[in-house]
Design a protein around this motif. Sequence first.
Motif, mmCIF file in Angstrom:
data_model
loop_
_atom_site.group_PDB
_atom_site.id
_atom_site.type_symbol
_atom_site.label_atom_id
_atom_site.label_comp_id
_atom_site.label_asym_id
_atom_site.label_seq_id
_atom_site.Cartn_x
_atom_site.Cartn_y
_atom_site.Cartn_z
ATOM 1 N N ALA A 28 -3.528 1.268 -64.903
ATOM 2 C CA ALA A 28 -2.104 1.301 -64.548
ATOM 3 C C ALA A 28 -1.917 0.975 -63.070
ATOM 4 O O ALA A 28 -1.005 0.228 -62.700
ATOM 5 C CB ALA A 28 -1.511 2.680 -64.868
ATOM 6 N N GLN A 124 12.110 15.417 -58.722
ATOM 7 C CA GLN A 124 12.184 14.273 -59.634
ATOM 8 C C GLN A 124 13.630 14.047 -60.073
ATOM 9 O O GLN A 124 14.111 12.909 -60.102
ATOM 10 C CB GLN A 124 11.285 14.477 -60.849
ATOM 11 C CG GLN A 124 11.335 13.308 -61.815
ATOM 12 C CD GLN A 124 10.268 13.394 -62.873
ATOM 13 O OE1 GLN A 124 9.248 12.753 -62.738
ATOM 14 N NE2 GLN A 124 10.500 14.177 -63.923
ATOM 15 N N ALA A 130 8.112 10.988 -58.593
ATOM 16 C CA ALA A 130 7.794 10.993 -60.019
ATOM 17 C C ALA A 130 6.903 12.206 -60.215
ATOM 18 O O ALA A 130 6.014 12.453 -59.397
ATOM 19 C CB ALA A 130 7.060 9.714 -60.414
ATOM 20 N N CYS A 132 4.515 14.761 -62.930
ATOM 21 C CA CYS A 132 3.808 14.781 -64.215
ATOM 22 C C CYS A 132 2.720 15.838 -64.199
ATOM 23 O O CYS A 132 2.428 16.440 -63.172
ATOM 24 C CB CYS A 132 3.197 13.409 -64.497
ATOM 25 S SG CYS A 132 1.875 12.926 -63.352
ATOM 26 N N ASP A 136 -0.681 13.170 -67.993
ATOM 27 C CA ASP A 136 0.368 12.157 -68.089
ATOM 28 C C ASP A 136 0.415 11.218 -66.878
ATOM 29 O O ASP A 136 1.391 10.480 -66.700
ATOM 30 C CB ASP A 136 1.738 12.843 -68.227
ATOM 31 C CG ASP A 136 1.805 13.733 -69.449
ATOM 32 O OD1 ASP A 136 1.242 13.354 -70.491
ATOM 33 O OD2 ASP A 136 2.415 14.820 -69.357
ATOM 34 N N ASP A 139 0.947 7.394 -67.544
ATOM 35 C CA ASP A 139 2.328 7.136 -67.966
ATOM 36 C C ASP A 139 3.296 7.232 -66.791
ATOM 37 O O ASP A 139 4.218 6.418 -66.672
ATOM 38 C CB ASP A 139 2.763 8.127 -69.050
ATOM 39 C CG ASP A 139 2.090 7.872 -70.386
ATOM 40 O OD1 ASP A 139 1.638 6.724 -70.620
ATOM 41 O OD2 ASP A 139 2.000 8.813 -71.193
ATOM 42 N N ALA A 140 3.090 8.215 -65.922
ATOM 43 C CA ALA A 140 3.972 8.369 -64.759
ATOM 44 C C ALA A 140 3.896 7.144 -63.856
ATOM 45 O O ALA A 140 4.911 6.682 -63.340
ATOM 46 C CB ALA A 140 3.603 9.630 -63.980
ATOM 47 N N GLN A 142 2.943 4.033 -64.804
ATOM 48 C CA GLN A 142 3.496 2.882 -65.526
ATOM 49 C C GLN A 142 5.016 2.911 -65.573
ATOM 50 O O GLN A 142 5.664 1.873 -65.537
ATOM 51 C CB GLN A 142 2.950 2.848 -66.953
ATOM 52 C CG GLN A 142 1.509 2.445 -67.021
ATOM 53 C CD GLN A 142 0.928 2.612 -68.417
ATOM 54 O OE1 GLN A 142 1.494 3.267 -69.285
ATOM 55 N NE2 GLN A 142 -0.226 2.012 -68.631
ATOM 56 N N ASN A 143 5.595 4.095 -65.675
ATOM 57 C CA ASN A 143 7.040 4.228 -65.837
ATOM 58 C C ASN A 143 7.767 4.551 -64.538
ATOM 59 O O ASN A 143 8.964 4.837 -64.557
ATOM 60 C CB ASN A 143 7.352 5.310 -66.876
ATOM 61 C CG ASN A 143 6.768 4.966 -68.222
ATOM 62 O OD1 ASN A 143 6.816 3.812 -68.647
ATOM 63 N ND2 ASN A 143 6.182 5.939 -68.883
ATOM 64 N N MET A 144 7.054 4.493 -63.435
ATOM 65 C CA MET A 144 7.641 4.860 -62.151
ATOM 66 C C MET A 144 8.738 3.880 -61.769
ATOM 67 O O MET A 144 8.538 2.674 -61.755
ATOM 68 C CB MET A 144 6.550 4.881 -61.082
ATOM 69 C CG MET A 144 6.908 5.665 -59.879
ATOM 70 S SD MET A 144 5.400 5.967 -58.945
ATOM 71 C CE MET A 144 6.055 5.822 -57.319
ATOM 72 N N LYS A 145 9.885 4.440 -61.482
ATOM 73 C CA LYS A 145 11.021 3.626 -61.031
ATOM 74 C C LYS A 145 11.078 3.704 -59.521
ATOM 75 O O LYS A 145 10.406 4.517 -58.893
ATOM 76 C CB LYS A 145 12.303 4.178 -61.647
ATOM 77 C CG LYS A 145 12.324 4.074 -63.158
ATOM 78 C CD LYS A 145 13.607 4.646 -63.697
ATOM 79 C CE LYS A 145 13.720 4.360 -65.159
ATOM 80 N NZ LYS A 145 13.325 5.413 -66.034
#
Length: 168
Positions: A28, A124, A130, A132, A136, A139-140, A142-145
């Motif tokens: 990731a 958050q 972010a 987690c 996780d 995933d955190a 990969q999905n970090m905005k």
Amino acid sequence: MRSVFVTVGSTVFHKLVVAAVKPEVQEALQRAGYTHMVIQHGMDGDRVLRGQLRLQPAEDYRLKIRSFDYSASIREEMANADLIISHAGSGTILEALNLRKPLVVVVNDMLMDNHQQELADELQKSGYVAACLPSDLADAIQNMKALKPFATERTTALNDVLKEEAGL
């Protein structure tokens, strides 16, 4: 070179050390453009890290990894990093936010009175980090905005709460 700094602070948090070098986390981070990782692993973390690194084939490590146990100050490592992955200690969080670095806060779910979870959830929700659990982390990442920069002039109250939590 884009680097990630992983820190457990002054605590023992082997789950974070192990999570940071898992193939899915390394992948990731590589997909996000990172090439180097520095891990501040704390007491006995070197044994855990060496054991974890031996379990996986060398090709699973997508990033060049360097590690150390403790330092009088991790500020320089944090300042040099493009991303910080940290335990949920309020002092470390405050330091990273004041440096305006993207921050993934990893909560130690093994703690009895888990104020870390509450702090991480609030930060958050406010868009600063972010958050987690160790399981996780991939995933955190990969999905970090995009995270909001920590604007100290607008967040004096939050800054004060974090300092109080950290005992500063």
